[in-house]
Design an enzyme around this catalytic site. Sequence first.
Site, PDB file in Angstrom:
ATOM      1  N   ILE A  10       0.738  -1.369  -0.193  1.00 26.30           N
ATOM      2  CA  ILE A  10       0.185  -0.006   0.012  1.00 26.30           C
ATOM      3  C   ILE A  10       1.055   1.017  -0.142  1.00 26.30           C
ATOM      4  O   ILE A  10       0.622   2.504  -0.824  1.00 26.30           O
ATOM      5  CB  ILE A  10      -1.144  -0.237   1.400  1.00 26.30           C
ATOM      6  CG1 ILE A  10      -2.088   0.681   0.878  1.00 26.30           C
ATOM      7  CG2 ILE A  10      -0.422   0.315   2.047  1.00 26.30           C
ATOM      8  CD1 ILE A  10      -3.849   1.085   2.229  1.00 26.30           C
ATOM      9  N   ASN A  50      -2.761   2.320  15.399  1.00 25.29           N
ATOM     10  CA  ASN A  50      -3.756   1.756  17.045  1.00 25.29           C
ATOM     11  C   ASN A  50      -4.198   3.533  17.264  1.00 25.29           C
ATOM     12  O   ASN A  50      -3.597   4.228  17.157  1.00 25.29           O
ATOM     13  CB  ASN A  50      -2.488   1.159  17.024  1.00 25.29           C
ATOM     14  CG  ASN A  50      -1.026   1.843  18.345  1.00 25.29           C
ATOM     15  OD1 ASN A  50      -1.440   3.060  18.328  1.00 25.29           O
ATOM     16  ND2 ASN A  50      -0.365   1.460  17.328  1.00 25.29           N
ATOM     17  N   GLY A  74       3.076  -4.435  11.217  1.00 25.12           N
ATOM     18  CA  GLY A  74       2.534  -4.673  10.384  1.00 25.12           C
ATOM     19  C   GLY A  74       2.483  -2.671   9.309  1.00 25.12           C
ATOM     20  O   GLY A  74       3.775  -2.499   8.604  1.00 25.12           O
ATOM     21  N   ASP A 127       1.058  -0.269   9.327  1.00 23.60           N
ATOM     22  CA  ASP A 127       1.194   0.714  10.111  1.00 23.60           C
ATOM     23  C   ASP A 127       3.121   0.965  10.540  1.00 23.60           C
ATOM     24  O   ASP A 127       3.339   2.310   9.894  1.00 23.60           O
ATOM     25  CB  ASP A 127       0.367   0.998  11.694  1.00 23.60           C
ATOM     26  CG  ASP A 127       0.734   2.138  12.463  1.00 23.60           C
ATOM     27  OD1 ASP A 127       0.701   2.165  13.964  1.00 23.60           O
ATOM     28  OD2 ASP A 127       0.912   2.721  12.168  1.00 23.60           O
ATOM     29  N   SER A 157      -7.203  -5.033  10.359  1.00 24.86           N
ATOM     30  CA  SER A 157      -7.463  -5.631  11.422  1.00 24.86           C
ATOM     31  C   SER A 157      -7.181  -7.314  11.281  1.00 24.86           C
ATOM     32  O   SER A 157      -7.830  -7.668  11.908  1.00 24.86           O
ATOM     33  CB  SER A 157      -9.250  -5.581  12.154  1.00 24.86           C
ATOM     34  OG  SER A 157      -9.599  -4.246  13.068  1.00 24.86           O
TER      35      SER A 157
END
Length: 180
Positions: free
Chosen positions: A17, A30, A38, A40, A127
């Site tokens: 991405i 978060n 991940g 993030d 998620s």
Amino acid sequence: METKIGKTKLSLIQGDITLQKTEAIVNAANTSLLGGGGVDGAIHRAGGPKILEECKAIRAKQGGCPTGEAVITSGGNMKTKYVIHTVGPVWSGGNRGEEQLLRNAYYNSLDLAREKGIKSVSFPSISTGVYRFPIDKASRIALNTVKEFVQDHNFVEVRFTLFSERDLKAYEDASKEICR
Ligand code: APR
């Protein structure tokens, strides 16, 4: 795999991405907005320190980002112009409102994009990594929420950028049921 929902192109691809050139990409963040692993971690690494600075400014104003809500920063060093940071629910068996919170995360990310006049958005599979949301359920929630939203609000493209072939297949299977 590509389909059209009204005027919006819905695409499912396998990829990273952080490399997408859509106007915005969505981060599975978060509630602290201070980064993590991940997707993030990948977005903060690729986007550089500017993104964390902007996240800290948001924290100073409103605290972190509640689960299901979304905030927006620039794309930092990435090709995308914006990062929409949303927080998906941690899966704890499905009896704690996780499905609605995941729906909210997709809905609020799209609504924030609409508000900013953004016309193309890339989503990861929110998620379904560290937060352990079963991907067969999550993919259907994601696609249903996007399908409903873009029926009322035109986007040029909504692109799901799945990191693994397995995840792509799960979304393709769900899409065959939902977007036929
Ligand atoms: N591009 C696209 N998808 C990615 C990328 C990437 N570069 N890196 C990881 N993914 C995928 C994972 O394979 C998974 O399918 O993103 C999906 C979401 O996984 P996570 O990143 O673990 O996100 P999530 O399950 O929502 O957990 C969020 O993890 O990283 C921490 O700070 C984050 O605490 C938060 C939690």
